[in-house]
Design an enzyme around this catalytic site. Sequence first.
Site, PDB file in Angstrom:
ATOM      1  N   VAL A  10     -65.643  32.895 -31.381  1.00 22.81           N
ATOM      2  CA  VAL A  10     -64.802  33.770 -32.211  1.00 22.81           C
ATOM      3  C   VAL A  10     -63.874  32.984 -33.142  1.00 22.81           C
ATOM      4  CG1 VAL A  10     -64.821  35.731 -30.612  1.00 22.81           C
ATOM      5  CG2 VAL A  10     -62.974  34.041 -30.451  1.00 22.81           C
ATOM      6  N   LYS A  11     -63.910  31.655 -33.066  1.00 23.21           N
ATOM      7  CA  LYS A  11     -62.984  30.851 -33.859  1.00 23.21           C
ATOM      8  C   LYS A  11     -63.550  30.560 -35.267  1.00 23.21           C
ATOM      9  CE  LYS A  11     -59.948  30.704 -30.552  1.00 23.21           C
ATOM     10  NZ  LYS A  11     -60.502  30.517 -29.245  1.00 23.21           N
ATOM     11  N   HIS A  12     -62.822  29.735 -36.028  1.00 27.12           N
ATOM     12  CA  HIS A  12     -63.178  29.510 -37.444  1.00 27.12           C
ATOM     13  C   HIS A  12     -64.474  28.740 -37.608  1.00 27.12           C
ATOM     14  CE1 HIS A  12     -58.929  30.170 -36.978  1.00 27.12           C
ATOM     15  NE2 HIS A  12     -58.956  30.718 -38.168  1.00 27.12           N
TER      16      HIS A  12
ATOM     17  N   HIS B  63     -64.747  27.930 -29.748  1.00 27.38           N
ATOM     18  CA  HIS B  63     -65.370  29.109 -29.141  1.00 27.38           C
ATOM     19  C   HIS B  63     -65.942  29.978 -30.279  1.00 27.38           C
ATOM     20  CE1 HIS B  63     -65.320  33.216 -27.521  1.00 27.38           C
ATOM     21  NE2 HIS B  63     -65.535  32.643 -26.346  1.00 27.38           N
TER      22      HIS B  63
END
Length: 401
Positions: A200-202, A198
Amino acid sequence: MARVRSEEKLAIKGGRPVRETLLPYGHQSIDEEDIQVVVAVLQSDWITTGPKVIEFEEALAGCVGAKHAVAFSSGTAALHGAAYAAGLKPGDEAITTPMTFCATANCILYQGATPVFADVTADTLNINPDEVANCITEKTKAILPVDYAGHPADLDPIREIAEEKNLIVIEDACHALGAEHRGRQVGGICDMTVFSFHPVKHITTGEGGMVTTDDDELAARLRRFRNHGIEGDARQRQANGQWYYKMVDLGYNYRLTDIGSALGLSQLKKLDHNLSRRREIAAYYNVALKDIPGIILPKARKDVSSAWHLYPIRFDQSSFRAGRAEIFAALRAENIGVNVHYIPVHTHPFYRKRFGDHSGKYPVAEAAYETLISLPMFHGMSDLDEENVIDATEKVFGHYA
Ligand SMILES: Cc1ncc(COP(=O)(O)O)c(C=O)c1O
Protein backbone atom coordinates in the site's frame (compact mmCIF):
# COMPACT_ATOMS: atom_id res chain seq x y z
CA MET A 1 -20.45 14.35 -13.70
CA ALA A 2 -23.68 14.63 -11.73
CA ARG A 3 -23.27 13.85 -8.06
CA VAL A 4 -25.31 11.16 -6.34
CA ARG A 5 -27.92 12.93 -4.24
CA SER A 6 -27.95 12.46 -0.50
CA GLU A 7 -31.66 11.54 -0.66
CA GLU A 8 -30.75 8.35 -2.55
CA LYS A 9 -31.25 5.19 -0.50
CA LEU A 10 -28.06 4.04 1.20
CA ALA A 11 -26.67 0.66 0.07
CA ILE A 12 -26.63 -0.42 3.71
CA LYS A 13 -30.41 0.10 3.73
CA GLY A 14 -30.98 -1.84 0.50
CA GLY A 15 -30.21 0.90 -2.07
CA ARG A 16 -27.82 0.60 -5.00
CA PRO A 17 -24.15 1.01 -4.04
CA VAL A 18 -22.18 3.85 -5.61
CA ARG A 19 -19.98 1.24 -7.31
CA GLU A 20 -20.30 -2.48 -8.03
CA THR A 21 -16.89 -3.64 -6.77
CA LEU A 22 -14.92 -2.75 -3.66
CA LEU A 23 -12.37 0.04 -4.08
CA PRO A 24 -9.57 -0.75 -1.59
CA TYR A 25 -8.04 2.02 0.54
CA GLY A 26 -4.60 1.23 -0.89
CA HIS A 27 -3.18 -0.97 -3.64
CA GLN A 28 0.10 -1.61 -5.45
CA SER A 29 0.68 -0.80 -9.14
CA ILE A 30 2.83 -3.38 -10.95
CA ASP A 31 3.65 -2.94 -14.64
CA GLU A 32 5.31 -5.13 -17.27
CA GLU A 33 8.76 -3.67 -16.58
CA ASP A 34 8.41 -4.64 -12.87
CA ILE A 35 7.52 -8.19 -13.87
CA GLN A 36 10.41 -8.51 -16.33
CA VAL A 37 13.09 -7.37 -13.85
CA VAL A 38 11.84 -9.90 -11.30
CA VAL A 39 11.88 -12.66 -13.93
CA ALA A 40 15.46 -11.70 -14.83
CA VAL A 41 16.55 -12.07 -11.18
CA LEU A 42 14.82 -15.44 -10.94
CA GLN A 43 16.92 -16.55 -13.93
CA SER A 44 20.17 -15.24 -12.36
CA ASP A 45 22.58 -16.74 -9.78
CA TRP A 46 21.50 -14.56 -6.85
CA ILE A 47 17.91 -14.56 -5.70
CA THR A 48 18.50 -13.71 -2.06
CA THR A 49 20.70 -10.84 -0.83
CA GLY A 50 23.04 -10.03 -3.72
CA PRO A 51 23.90 -7.27 -6.20
CA LYS A 52 20.35 -5.98 -6.59
CA VAL A 53 20.13 -5.21 -2.87
CA ILE A 54 23.25 -3.04 -3.08
CA GLU A 55 21.91 -1.30 -6.20
CA PHE A 56 18.56 -0.68 -4.52
CA GLU A 57 20.21 0.65 -1.37
CA GLU A 58 22.40 3.04 -3.36
CA ALA A 59 19.47 4.24 -5.47
CA LEU A 60 17.29 4.88 -2.42
CA ALA A 61 20.08 6.65 -0.51
CA GLY A 62 20.60 8.90 -3.56
CA CYS A 63 16.88 9.52 -3.87
CA VAL A 64 16.49 10.80 -0.30
CA GLY A 65 19.91 12.43 0.03
CA ALA A 66 21.37 10.12 2.69
CA LYS A 67 24.88 8.68 2.87
CA HIS A 68 23.76 5.11 3.65
CA ALA A 69 20.67 3.02 3.08
CA VAL A 70 20.36 -0.44 4.63
CA ALA A 71 17.63 -2.73 3.28
CA PHE A 72 15.51 -4.94 5.54
CA SER A 73 12.86 -7.61 5.00
CA SER A 74 10.07 -5.26 6.17
CA GLY A 75 9.51 -1.81 7.64
CA THR A 76 9.00 -3.51 11.00
CA ALA A 77 12.37 -5.28 10.75
CA ALA A 78 13.92 -1.94 9.73
CA LEU A 79 12.44 -0.28 12.83
CA HIS A 80 13.83 -3.11 14.97
CA GLY A 81 17.24 -2.59 13.33
CA ALA A 82 17.10 1.14 14.05
CA ALA A 83 16.11 0.53 17.71
CA TYR A 84 19.09 -1.83 18.02
CA ALA A 85 21.49 0.54 16.27
CA ALA A 86 20.35 3.35 18.59
CA GLY A 87 21.49 1.14 21.47
CA LEU A 88 18.05 0.77 23.10
CA LYS A 89 18.16 -1.76 25.94
CA PRO A 90 16.23 -2.72 29.09
CA GLY A 91 15.92 0.26 31.42
CA ASP A 92 15.87 2.77 28.56
CA GLU A 93 12.83 4.76 27.47
CA ALA A 94 11.94 5.92 23.97
CA ILE A 95 9.24 8.46 23.21
CA THR A 96 6.78 7.92 20.41
CA THR A 97 3.24 8.73 19.29
CA PRO A 98 0.11 6.76 20.08
CA MET A 99 -1.27 7.68 16.64
CA THR A 100 0.63 5.05 14.65
CA PHE A 101 0.73 1.44 13.59
CA CYS A 102 1.76 -0.67 16.57
CA ALA A 103 5.09 -1.63 14.89
CA THR A 104 6.54 1.80 15.80
CA ALA A 105 6.16 1.21 19.53
CA ASN A 106 6.77 -2.54 19.31
CA CYS A 107 10.34 -2.04 18.05
CA ILE A 108 11.16 -0.34 21.37
CA LEU A 109 9.79 -3.38 23.22
CA TYR A 110 11.75 -5.79 20.99
CA GLN A 111 14.89 -4.27 22.51
CA GLY A 112 13.52 -4.60 26.04
CA ALA A 113 13.16 -0.81 26.40
CA THR A 114 9.97 1.02 27.40
CA PRO A 115 7.81 3.04 25.00
CA VAL A 116 6.59 6.35 26.43
CA PHE A 117 3.76 7.97 24.50
CA ALA A 118 3.46 11.70 23.86
CA ASP A 119 0.17 13.12 22.57
CA VAL A 120 -0.26 14.54 19.05
CA THR A 121 -1.21 17.97 17.73
CA ALA A 122 -4.80 18.37 16.53
CA ASP A 123 -4.03 19.65 13.02
CA THR A 124 -1.63 17.00 11.64
CA LEU A 125 -2.03 14.26 14.28
CA ASN A 126 1.78 14.16 14.45
CA ILE A 127 3.61 13.96 17.78
CA ASN A 128 3.55 17.26 19.67
CA PRO A 129 7.11 18.49 20.45
CA ASP A 130 5.92 20.17 23.67
CA GLU A 131 4.52 16.84 24.87
CA VAL A 132 7.81 15.17 23.90
CA ALA A 133 9.71 17.67 26.04
CA ASN A 134 7.40 16.85 28.99
CA CYS A 135 8.16 13.13 28.67
CA ILE A 136 11.96 13.36 28.90
CA THR A 137 13.54 11.61 31.91
CA GLU A 138 17.11 10.53 32.61
CA LYS A 139 16.16 7.15 31.10
CA THR A 140 15.16 8.61 27.71
CA LYS A 141 17.43 7.38 24.92
CA ALA A 142 15.50 8.02 21.70
CA ILE A 143 12.54 9.79 20.10
CA LEU A 144 10.53 8.10 17.34
CA PRO A 145 8.33 10.62 15.52
CA VAL A 146 6.03 9.22 12.82
CA ASP A 147 5.20 11.09 9.61
CA TYR A 148 1.51 10.34 9.97
CA ALA A 149 -0.32 9.85 6.65
CA GLY A 150 2.79 11.08 4.79
CA HIS A 151 2.95 14.51 6.47
CA PRO A 152 6.42 15.00 8.02
CA ALA A 153 6.44 15.34 11.79
CA ASP A 154 7.50 18.65 13.36
CA LEU A 155 11.14 17.60 13.07
CA ASP A 156 13.04 20.80 13.95
CA PRO A 157 11.91 21.19 17.57
CA ILE A 158 12.19 17.42 18.03
CA ARG A 159 15.78 17.45 16.79
CA GLU A 160 16.54 20.44 19.03
CA ILE A 161 15.30 18.54 22.09
CA ALA A 162 17.32 15.49 21.00
CA GLU A 163 20.48 17.53 20.53
CA GLU A 164 20.14 19.19 23.90
CA LYS A 165 19.51 15.88 25.71
CA ASN A 166 21.84 13.77 23.57
CA LEU A 167 19.10 11.51 22.21
CA ILE A 168 18.82 9.62 18.93
CA VAL A 169 15.93 10.47 16.59
CA ILE A 170 14.50 7.57 14.58
CA GLU A 171 11.99 8.99 12.13
CA ASP A 172 9.32 6.44 11.18
CA ALA A 173 8.77 7.56 7.59
CA CYS A 174 6.95 4.39 6.55
CA HIS A 175 4.23 6.73 5.20
CA ALA A 176 6.51 9.39 3.83
CA LEU A 177 8.87 8.28 1.07
CA GLY A 178 9.22 11.36 -1.14
CA ALA A 179 7.92 13.85 1.45
CA GLU A 180 9.77 17.11 2.13
CA HIS A 181 10.19 19.08 5.33
CA ARG A 182 11.24 22.72 4.96
CA GLY A 183 12.79 21.99 1.58
CA ARG A 184 14.68 18.89 2.76
CA GLN A 185 13.95 15.35 1.68
CA VAL A 186 12.65 13.03 4.39
CA GLY A 187 15.36 10.39 4.78
CA GLY A 188 18.28 12.75 5.19
CA ILE A 189 17.10 14.76 8.19
CA CYS A 190 17.18 12.57 11.33
CA ASP A 191 19.81 10.19 12.77
CA MET A 192 17.94 7.31 11.15
CA THR A 193 14.86 7.25 8.93
CA VAL A 194 12.77 4.14 8.35
CA PHE A 195 10.78 3.34 5.20
CA SER A 196 8.36 0.54 4.32
CA PHE A 197 7.74 -1.01 0.91
CA HIS A 198 4.52 -2.80 1.80
CA PRO A 199 2.14 -2.92 -1.21
CA VAL A 200 0.00 0.00 0.00
CA LYS A 201 3.04 2.30 0.13
CA HIS A 202 4.51 4.63 -2.54
CA ILE A 203 6.72 1.88 -3.96
CA THR A 204 6.67 -1.83 -3.14
CA THR A 205 8.98 -4.82 -2.86
CA GLY A 206 6.15 -7.10 -1.67
CA GLU A 207 7.46 -6.90 1.90
CA GLY A 208 10.50 -4.74 2.55
CA GLY A 209 11.96 -1.79 4.39
CA MET A 210 15.00 0.46 4.54
CA VAL A 211 16.85 2.57 7.09
CA THR A 212 18.73 5.63 5.86
CA THR A 213 21.45 7.38 7.85
CA ASP A 214 24.48 9.62 7.37
CA ASP A 215 26.32 7.94 10.24
CA ASP A 216 28.91 5.27 9.28
CA GLU A 217 28.77 3.52 12.66
CA LEU A 218 24.95 3.32 12.71
CA ALA A 219 25.02 1.92 9.15
CA ALA A 220 27.54 -0.77 10.16
CA ARG A 221 25.38 -1.75 13.16
CA LEU A 222 22.26 -1.92 10.96
CA ARG A 223 24.02 -4.19 8.42
CA ARG A 224 25.28 -6.50 11.14
CA PHE A 225 21.91 -6.71 12.87
CA ARG A 226 19.98 -7.73 9.74
CA ASN A 227 22.42 -10.62 9.18
CA HIS A 228 22.52 -12.52 12.50
CA GLY A 229 25.01 -10.09 14.07
CA ILE A 230 27.71 -11.31 11.64
CA GLU A 231 30.40 -8.88 10.52
CA GLY A 232 31.17 -8.47 6.82
CA ASP A 233 29.45 -9.54 3.64
CA ALA A 234 28.71 -13.19 2.69
CA ARG A 235 28.98 -12.45 -1.02
CA GLN A 236 32.39 -10.86 -0.59
CA ARG A 237 33.55 -13.83 1.48
CA GLN A 238 32.39 -16.26 -1.18
CA ALA A 239 34.08 -14.22 -3.93
CA ASN A 240 37.34 -14.22 -1.93
CA GLY A 241 37.10 -17.95 -1.21
CA GLN A 242 36.90 -17.30 2.56
CA TRP A 243 34.90 -19.44 4.97
CA TYR A 244 35.61 -17.72 8.31
CA TYR A 245 33.10 -15.26 9.71
CA LYS A 246 32.53 -13.62 13.08
CA MET A 247 29.17 -13.33 14.82
CA VAL A 248 29.81 -10.45 17.20
CA ASP A 249 26.33 -9.66 18.46
CA LEU A 250 22.86 -11.19 18.50
CA GLY A 251 21.14 -10.32 15.23
CA TYR A 252 18.39 -11.72 13.01
CA ASN A 253 17.79 -12.79 9.45
CA TYR A 254 16.11 -9.57 8.32
CA ARG A 255 17.62 -9.58 4.81
CA LEU A 256 15.75 -8.30 1.78
CA THR A 257 16.01 -10.52 -1.33
CA ASP A 258 17.37 -9.64 -4.76
CA ILE A 259 13.91 -10.49 -6.07
CA GLY A 260 12.36 -7.76 -3.92
CA SER A 261 15.20 -5.34 -4.57
CA ALA A 262 14.91 -5.66 -8.36
CA LEU A 263 11.22 -4.88 -8.01
CA GLY A 264 12.07 -1.96 -5.70
CA LEU A 265 14.56 -0.53 -8.21
CA SER A 266 12.01 -0.69 -10.98
CA GLN A 267 9.33 0.80 -8.73
CA LEU A 268 11.65 3.61 -7.62
CA LYS A 269 11.72 4.91 -11.21
CA LYS A 270 7.99 5.55 -10.82
CA LEU A 271 8.18 7.27 -7.44
CA ASP A 272 7.85 10.81 -8.86
CA HIS A 273 4.82 9.82 -10.86
CA ASN A 274 3.27 8.01 -7.88
CA LEU A 275 3.79 11.01 -5.63
CA SER A 276 2.34 13.50 -8.07
CA ARG A 277 -0.69 11.30 -8.65
CA ARG A 278 -1.27 11.03 -4.88
CA ARG A 279 -0.92 14.81 -4.52
CA GLU A 280 -3.39 15.26 -7.36
CA ILE A 281 -5.92 12.98 -5.66
CA ALA A 282 -5.47 14.84 -2.34
CA ALA A 283 -6.01 18.18 -4.10
CA TYR A 284 -9.16 16.81 -5.76
CA TYR A 285 -10.54 15.51 -2.44
CA ASN A 286 -9.67 18.80 -0.71
CA VAL A 287 -11.78 20.77 -3.17
CA ALA A 288 -14.61 18.25 -3.57
CA LEU A 289 -15.12 17.70 0.17
CA LYS A 290 -14.52 21.16 1.56
CA ASP A 291 -18.18 22.18 1.43
CA ILE A 292 -19.61 19.19 3.26
CA PRO A 293 -20.50 20.69 6.65
CA GLY A 294 -19.02 18.83 9.60
CA ILE A 295 -16.22 17.02 7.74
CA ILE A 296 -12.68 17.82 8.90
CA LEU A 297 -10.12 17.41 6.13
CA PRO A 298 -6.47 16.43 6.69
CA LYS A 299 -4.34 19.54 7.01
CA ALA A 300 -0.98 20.07 5.29
CA ARG A 301 1.24 22.69 6.91
CA LYS A 302 2.82 25.29 4.65
CA ASP A 303 6.42 24.22 5.20
CA VAL A 304 5.99 20.60 4.11
CA SER A 305 5.23 18.61 1.03
CA SER A 306 3.25 15.56 2.16
CA ALA A 307 3.68 12.20 0.45
CA TRP A 308 -0.07 11.52 1.01
CA HIS A 309 0.13 7.88 2.00
CA LEU A 310 -3.31 8.22 3.54
CA TYR A 311 -6.23 10.63 3.30
CA PRO A 312 -7.75 10.49 6.81
CA ILE A 313 -10.86 12.59 7.36
CA ARG A 314 -12.49 13.29 10.71
CA PHE A 315 -15.93 14.71 11.43
CA ASP A 316 -17.65 16.86 13.97
CA GLN A 317 -19.77 14.35 15.85
CA SER A 318 -22.43 16.93 16.73
CA SER A 319 -23.18 17.53 13.01
CA PHE A 320 -24.32 13.94 12.32
CA ARG A 321 -26.96 11.54 13.60
CA ALA A 322 -24.59 8.57 13.45
CA GLY A 323 -21.23 7.66 14.90
CA ARG A 324 -18.10 6.39 13.14
CA ALA A 325 -19.14 2.72 13.24
CA GLU A 326 -22.39 3.40 11.36
CA ILE A 327 -20.85 5.84 8.89
CA PHE A 328 -17.95 3.46 8.26
CA ALA A 329 -20.29 0.52 7.62
CA ALA A 330 -22.42 2.67 5.28
CA LEU A 331 -19.36 3.70 3.24
CA ARG A 332 -18.22 0.07 3.01
CA ALA A 333 -21.70 -0.92 1.79
CA GLU A 334 -21.28 1.64 -1.00
CA ASN A 335 -18.14 -0.40 -1.91
CA ILE A 336 -15.71 2.25 -0.75
CA GLY A 337 -12.92 0.45 1.11
CA VAL A 338 -12.50 2.89 3.95
CA ASN A 339 -10.17 2.05 6.84
CA VAL A 340 -9.18 3.51 10.22
CA HIS A 341 -5.66 4.79 10.95
CA TYR A 342 -5.07 4.34 13.84
CA ILE A 343 -6.35 2.68 16.98
CA PRO A 344 -4.15 4.55 19.52
CA VAL A 345 -1.39 2.10 20.42
CA HIS A 346 -1.76 2.39 24.21
CA THR A 347 -5.37 1.15 23.96
CA HIS A 348 -4.49 -2.22 22.38
CA PRO A 349 -5.12 -5.16 24.76
CA PHE A 350 -1.40 -6.07 24.83
CA TYR A 351 -0.38 -2.56 25.88
CA ARG A 352 -3.15 -2.33 28.48
CA LYS A 353 -2.11 -5.66 29.97
CA ARG A 354 1.57 -4.75 30.03
CA PHE A 355 1.39 -1.11 31.10
CA GLY A 356 -2.09 -0.68 32.59
CA ASP A 357 -5.06 1.32 31.35
CA HIS A 358 -3.91 4.78 30.28
CA SER A 359 -7.07 5.80 28.46
CA GLY A 360 -7.68 9.51 28.82
CA LYS A 361 -3.96 10.31 29.01
CA TYR A 362 -3.65 11.29 25.33
CA PRO A 363 -6.84 13.28 24.74
CA VAL A 364 -5.99 14.65 21.28
CA ALA A 365 -5.14 11.23 19.79
CA GLU A 366 -8.07 9.56 21.54
CA ALA A 367 -10.60 12.19 20.41
CA ALA A 368 -9.29 12.03 16.83
CA TYR A 369 -9.59 8.26 16.79
CA GLU A 370 -13.32 8.44 17.56
CA THR A 371 -14.13 9.90 14.13
CA LEU A 372 -11.14 8.97 11.91
CA ILE A 373 -11.92 7.41 8.54
CA SER A 374 -9.26 6.90 5.83
CA LEU A 375 -10.67 7.36 2.35
CA PRO A 376 -9.05 5.34 -0.48
CA MET A 377 -5.72 6.86 -1.54
CA PHE A 378 -3.30 5.16 -3.92
CA HIS A 379 -1.49 6.20 -7.07
CA GLY A 380 -3.30 3.64 -9.26
CA MET A 381 -6.75 5.13 -8.60
CA SER A 382 -8.66 6.26 -11.71
CA ASP A 383 -10.57 9.52 -12.05
CA LEU A 384 -13.78 7.49 -11.77
CA ASP A 385 -12.55 5.90 -8.53
CA GLU A 386 -11.99 9.40 -7.09
CA GLU A 387 -15.48 10.47 -8.12
CA ASN A 388 -16.99 7.34 -6.58
CA VAL A 389 -15.30 8.20 -3.27
CA ILE A 390 -16.71 11.72 -3.32
CA ASP A 391 -20.18 10.51 -4.36
CA ALA A 392 -20.28 7.94 -1.56
CA THR A 393 -18.94 10.41 1.03
CA GLU A 394 -21.56 13.01 0.05
CA LYS A 395 -24.29 10.37 -0.02
CA VAL A 396 -23.48 8.84 3.38
CA PHE A 397 -22.62 12.03 5.30
CA GLY A 398 -25.56 13.79 3.60
CA HIS A 399 -27.87 11.03 4.80
CA TYR A 400 -26.75 11.25 8.41
CA ALA A 401 -26.48 15.06 8.54
C1 LIG B 1 3.80 4.00 10.61
C2 LIG B 1 4.21 2.60 10.27
N1 LIG B 1 5.33 2.10 10.81
C3 LIG B 1 5.75 0.86 10.52
C4 LIG B 1 5.04 0.03 9.68
C5 LIG B 1 5.52 -1.36 9.42
O1 LIG B 1 5.90 -1.55 8.08
P1 LIG B 1 5.86 -2.99 7.41
O2 LIG B 1 4.44 -3.34 7.14
O3 LIG B 1 6.67 -2.83 6.16
O4 LIG B 1 6.50 -3.95 8.36
C6 LIG B 1 3.87 0.50 9.10
C7 LIG B 1 3.10 -0.38 8.21
O5 LIG B 1 2.17 -0.05 7.56
C8 LIG B 1 3.43 1.81 9.40
O6 LIG B 1 2.30 2.30 8.89
